[in-house]
Design a protein around this motif. Structure first.
Motif, mmCIF file in Angstrom:
data_model
loop_
_atom_site.group_PDB
_atom_site.id
_atom_site.type_symbol
_atom_site.label_atom_id
_atom_site.label_comp_id
_atom_site.label_asym_id
_atom_site.label_seq_id
_atom_site.Cartn_x
_atom_site.Cartn_y
_atom_site.Cartn_z
ATOM 1 N N ILE A 1 -18.376 5.453 -21.343
ATOM 2 C CA ILE A 1 -18.665 4.299 -22.382
ATOM 3 C C ILE A 1 -17.476 4.766 -23.491
ATOM 4 O O ILE A 1 -16.840 3.763 -23.832
ATOM 5 C CB ILE A 1 -19.870 4.109 -22.647
ATOM 6 C CG1 ILE A 1 -20.789 3.311 -21.808
ATOM 7 C CG2 ILE A 1 -19.710 3.336 -24.075
ATOM 8 C CD1 ILE A 1 -22.040 3.073 -22.307
ATOM 9 N N ASN A 2 -17.801 5.801 -23.954
ATOM 10 C CA ASN A 2 -16.641 6.172 -24.987
ATOM 11 C C ASN A 2 -15.289 6.888 -24.575
ATOM 12 O O ASN A 2 -14.230 6.023 -25.315
ATOM 13 C CB ASN A 2 -17.122 7.693 -25.492
ATOM 14 C CG ASN A 2 -18.049 7.354 -26.688
ATOM 15 O OD1 ASN A 2 -17.847 7.132 -27.856
ATOM 16 N ND2 ASN A 2 -19.407 7.590 -26.628
ATOM 17 N N LEU B 1 -31.702 11.598 -27.722
ATOM 18 C CA LEU B 1 -32.527 10.467 -28.084
ATOM 19 C C LEU B 1 -33.561 10.323 -26.942
ATOM 20 O O LEU B 1 -33.287 10.455 -25.832
ATOM 21 C CB LEU B 1 -31.281 9.358 -28.179
ATOM 22 C CG LEU B 1 -30.645 9.471 -29.445
ATOM 23 C CD1 LEU B 1 -29.480 8.552 -29.187
ATOM 24 C CD2 LEU B 1 -31.322 9.442 -30.877
ATOM 25 N N LYS C 1 -25.809 4.004 -31.797
ATOM 26 C CA LYS C 1 -25.984 5.528 -31.572
ATOM 27 C C LYS C 1 -25.313 6.365 -32.438
ATOM 28 O O LYS C 1 -25.900 7.276 -32.953
ATOM 29 C CB LYS C 1 -25.637 5.727 -30.220
ATOM 30 C CG LYS C 1 -26.683 4.992 -29.084
ATOM 31 C CD LYS C 1 -26.962 6.116 -27.863
ATOM 32 C CE LYS C 1 -28.117 5.389 -27.119
ATOM 33 N NZ LYS C 1 -28.510 6.026 -25.948
ATOM 34 N N LEU C 2 -23.957 6.149 -33.022
ATOM 35 C CA LEU C 2 -23.505 7.018 -34.078
ATOM 36 C C LEU C 2 -24.236 6.868 -35.483
ATOM 37 O O LEU C 2 -24.454 7.852 -35.814
ATOM 38 C CB LEU C 2 -21.981 6.546 -34.443
ATOM 39 C CG LEU C 2 -20.784 6.312 -33.123
ATOM 40 C CD1 LEU C 2 -19.580 5.610 -33.604
ATOM 41 C CD2 LEU C 2 -20.709 8.123 -32.724
ATOM 42 N N THR D 1 -22.445 1.644 -28.901
ATOM 43 C CA THR D 1 -21.929 3.087 -29.526
ATOM 44 C C THR D 1 -22.238 3.019 -31.126
ATOM 45 O O THR D 1 -22.443 4.097 -31.526
ATOM 46 C CB THR D 1 -20.323 2.734 -29.262
ATOM 47 O OG1 THR D 1 -20.203 2.702 -27.777
ATOM 48 C CG2 THR D 1 -19.762 4.169 -29.513
ATOM 49 N N ALA E 1 -26.814 15.413 -29.784
ATOM 50 C CA ALA E 1 -27.626 14.382 -30.468
ATOM 51 C C ALA E 1 -27.915 13.180 -29.474
ATOM 52 O O ALA E 1 -28.956 12.620 -29.503
ATOM 53 C CB ALA E 1 -27.143 14.055 -31.879
ATOM 54 N N TRP E 2 -26.890 12.537 -28.932
ATOM 55 C CA TRP E 2 -27.035 11.327 -28.101
ATOM 56 C C TRP E 2 -27.948 11.862 -26.856
ATOM 57 O O TRP E 2 -28.971 11.145 -26.585
ATOM 58 C CB TRP E 2 -25.724 11.112 -27.517
ATOM 59 C CG TRP E 2 -24.839 10.123 -28.550
ATOM 60 C CD1 TRP E 2 -24.446 10.516 -29.829
ATOM 61 C CD2 TRP E 2 -24.173 9.002 -27.923
ATOM 62 N NE1 TRP E 2 -23.768 9.669 -30.150
ATOM 63 C CE2 TRP E 2 -23.539 8.805 -29.330
ATOM 64 C CE3 TRP E 2 -23.993 8.283 -27.104
ATOM 65 C CZ2 TRP E 2 -22.558 7.459 -29.233
ATOM 66 C CZ3 TRP E 2 -23.246 7.017 -27.265
ATOM 67 C CH2 TRP E 2 -22.537 6.655 -28.356
ATOM 68 N N LYS F 1 -13.095 8.037 -32.347
ATOM 69 C CA LYS F 1 -14.267 8.729 -32.988
ATOM 70 C C LYS F 1 -14.777 9.544 -32.372
ATOM 71 O O LYS F 1 -15.403 9.213 -30.944
ATOM 72 C CB LYS F 1 -14.829 7.580 -33.644
ATOM 73 C CG LYS F 1 -16.409 7.726 -34.178
ATOM 74 C CD LYS F 1 -16.040 8.249 -35.690
ATOM 75 C CE LYS F 1 -17.562 8.703 -36.173
ATOM 76 N NZ LYS F 1 -17.871 9.945 -35.421
ATOM 77 N N PRO F 2 -15.258 11.053 -32.294
ATOM 78 C CA PRO F 2 -15.864 11.695 -31.882
ATOM 79 C C PRO F 2 -17.183 11.257 -31.683
ATOM 80 O O PRO F 2 -17.756 10.516 -32.652
ATOM 81 C CB PRO F 2 -15.947 13.224 -32.139
ATOM 82 C CG PRO F 2 -14.581 12.970 -33.388
ATOM 83 C CD PRO F 2 -14.369 11.446 -33.709
ATOM 84 N N TYR F 3 -18.359 11.714 -30.786
ATOM 85 C CA TYR F 3 -19.400 11.320 -30.772
ATOM 86 C C TYR F 3 -20.523 12.763 -30.637
ATOM 87 O O TYR F 3 -19.875 13.816 -29.929
ATOM 88 C CB TYR F 3 -20.102 10.270 -30.014
ATOM 89 C CG TYR F 3 -19.997 10.813 -28.447
ATOM 90 C CD1 TYR F 3 -19.034 10.852 -27.619
ATOM 91 C CD2 TYR F 3 -21.272 10.906 -27.573
ATOM 92 C CE1 TYR F 3 -18.864 11.392 -26.399
ATOM 93 C CE2 TYR F 3 -21.198 11.479 -26.463
ATOM 94 C CZ TYR F 3 -19.953 11.739 -25.748
ATOM 95 O OH TYR F 3 -19.981 12.041 -24.670
ATOM 96 N N ASN F 4 -21.613 13.023 -31.412
ATOM 97 C CA ASN F 4 -22.448 14.018 -31.161
ATOM 98 C C ASN F 4 -23.125 14.089 -29.695
ATOM 99 O O ASN F 4 -24.359 13.582 -29.819
ATOM 100 C CB ASN F 4 -23.391 14.254 -32.309
ATOM 101 C CG ASN F 4 -24.056 15.391 -32.507
ATOM 102 O OD1 ASN F 4 -24.061 16.084 -31.425
ATOM 103 N ND2 ASN F 4 -24.220 15.815 -33.547
ATOM 104 N N VAL G 1 -27.192 6.401 -35.607
ATOM 105 C CA VAL G 1 -28.691 7.309 -35.847
ATOM 106 C C VAL G 1 -28.322 8.624 -35.445
ATOM 107 O O VAL G 1 -29.196 9.494 -35.853
ATOM 108 C CB VAL G 1 -29.305 6.600 -34.526
ATOM 109 C CG1 VAL G 1 -30.695 7.441 -34.301
ATOM 110 C CG2 VAL G 1 -29.928 5.259 -34.565
ATOM 111 N N THR G 2 -27.145 9.135 -35.068
ATOM 112 C CA THR G 2 -26.848 10.588 -34.742
ATOM 113 C C THR G 2 -25.944 11.030 -35.811
ATOM 114 O O THR G 2 -25.687 12.319 -35.755
ATOM 115 C CB THR G 2 -26.435 10.755 -33.511
ATOM 116 O OG1 THR G 2 -25.080 10.064 -33.252
ATOM 117 C CG2 THR G 2 -27.344 10.227 -32.208
#
Lengths: 156, 156, 156, 156
Positions: A53-54, A81, B60-61, B57, A77-78, A71-74, B63-64
């Motif tokens: 999705i990213n 969840l 989720k960003l 997206t 942490a994802w 934008k990076p995502y963690n 929240v994390t």
């Protein structure tokens, strides 16, 4: 076949290969970590969807803007969840199936000039569209292989 | 029902309502603009998926991470890409179906404290998780209604 | 005098007032914290310069771009760097003198329409040019008063 | 002398060299473009200050944060603002003098490990502290040389 076509073909095939690998597993098997300190198969499955999705979003940003921020995502942490750690995988497999079909159609529609377009990833710096394609095609394959190898080892 | 539960319920119901509204349309109908200078039903369908991929997206960003950047996207440019302007809608309806099911599970799993968390949208400034939920639940409903009203007007 | 003109006048006067307040202090006095857990007068002096360098930059970004990102800075980390914690203040007073003179000329040259232009601060969200002016004019006054009050209390 | 020390030395010397080059010029000379489609000497002088204010800020961000965003600025738009296009240069020379003295003190205080730290420039991607030092030391020298060469050509 060119590198690019191989990478796109890999993205095209991933949903079916992943479905074959994980849809026959029990909940107990899905909740097994594929190694010490590693994610469970369930988390890996949700993670593949989230990563892609990213990836889909980043690639569309690169094509429609000049040097967009990526934008990076963690990812840890994802993956922690509740929906990713404990949720059923069916909806996620459905998402991957639909997303990849459209993503492949998008990739195949692009003119040659699109592939050197760039985005600015906030951790990795400049990335071309071709870089993002390579990263995510291999990322999906790598996690799929991780699941398959683990299941073979476990004789599942 | 609280505002939040109504918004989540709206997100839960959207995939089926959208499928009912658009899956029976012919290609010619899908390629009809819903008004002068407006998108076609085909573009609207792909746009609902793209908007909600971005919404999922962003949420989720938020929240994390602490005050993550929420990247806008150029919706007109996305809707003009070949896959969105001319591609079949089946894969996109599948994506929406899978995505919304997981998105709802995610939203229902969040503790109360999550809803005041904030992201920084690069055009609109500070947004809470509740703001993003409200925006996208209503955005989906609004486009769905736009399609339904147009089909009624056309007696399709 | 309008609020805006008062704020600009405050920025115009700060360099001289700050110079009067701190240039007569000994190194031992400059290295005295103005309260428990607070910065020293030396750090406060360098901090005023750093804050206003950032303010000047943000205001020019807002005037020359559409909704630019306004990057926060970690003021505690900046104040702990060797040049800010232990460096002489003369060059910094010189910088403030030159910077404020030009900054005031810039502010006075702007048409009315500039003052509602916005930037996106990555922690505080949307800020108008007027917001940034107000924040930094008061920020400078507040730290200047903090120094003056402390010196009075110490009978310096 | 190492490359790094040469670059820092160049930053240390710039204020005096620039002052010698421009402070004796008349307003008419300052308002002369150094070539067709080029800036005036006045604009170049203000631009050197603005560039180095940005450089100083970027370098402090890199040292105090992990991979901070380095915000580009629109140098042509900044050079067209009234204070840069028409304002007196005295305050700007004062700013450069003060800023460079402190900037050099900051640079000389850094441990070796700082120089490989990185920021993410929103146009150029990843930059190390050493990259930023090199870019801006050379940028200042280059504009100074541009002014000196033009004055020689004009026999000023």
């Amino acid at each position: 076949m060119s590198e690019r076509n191989e990478l796109i073909e890999s993205i095209r095939q991933l949903p079916q290969k992943l479905e074959i690998a994980v849809s026959r597993l029990t909940d107990v098997q899905l909740d097994t970590q594929v190694g010490e300190g590693k994610w469970t198969i369930r988390q890996l499955t949700h993670h593949i969807a989230d990563a892609n999705i990213n990836a889909y979003t980043r690639m569309k940003l690169i094509v429609t803007e000049v040097k967009p921020i990526l934008k990076p995502y963690n990812q840890d942490a994802w993956a922690s969840l509740a929906d990713a750690a404990h949720g059923p995988i069916e909806a996620t497999l459905t998402t991957i199936q639909g997303l990849h079909e459209r993503w492949v159609r998008f990739l195949q529609s692009l003119p040659e000039a699109s592939w050197t377009r760039e985005g600015i990833h906030l951790e990795n710096g400049k990335l071309t569209l071709q870089d993002v394609l390579r990263t995510y095609a291999r990322h999906g394959e790598s996690h799929l292989q991780q699941i398959i190898s683990f299941c073979e080892k476990m004789k599942w």
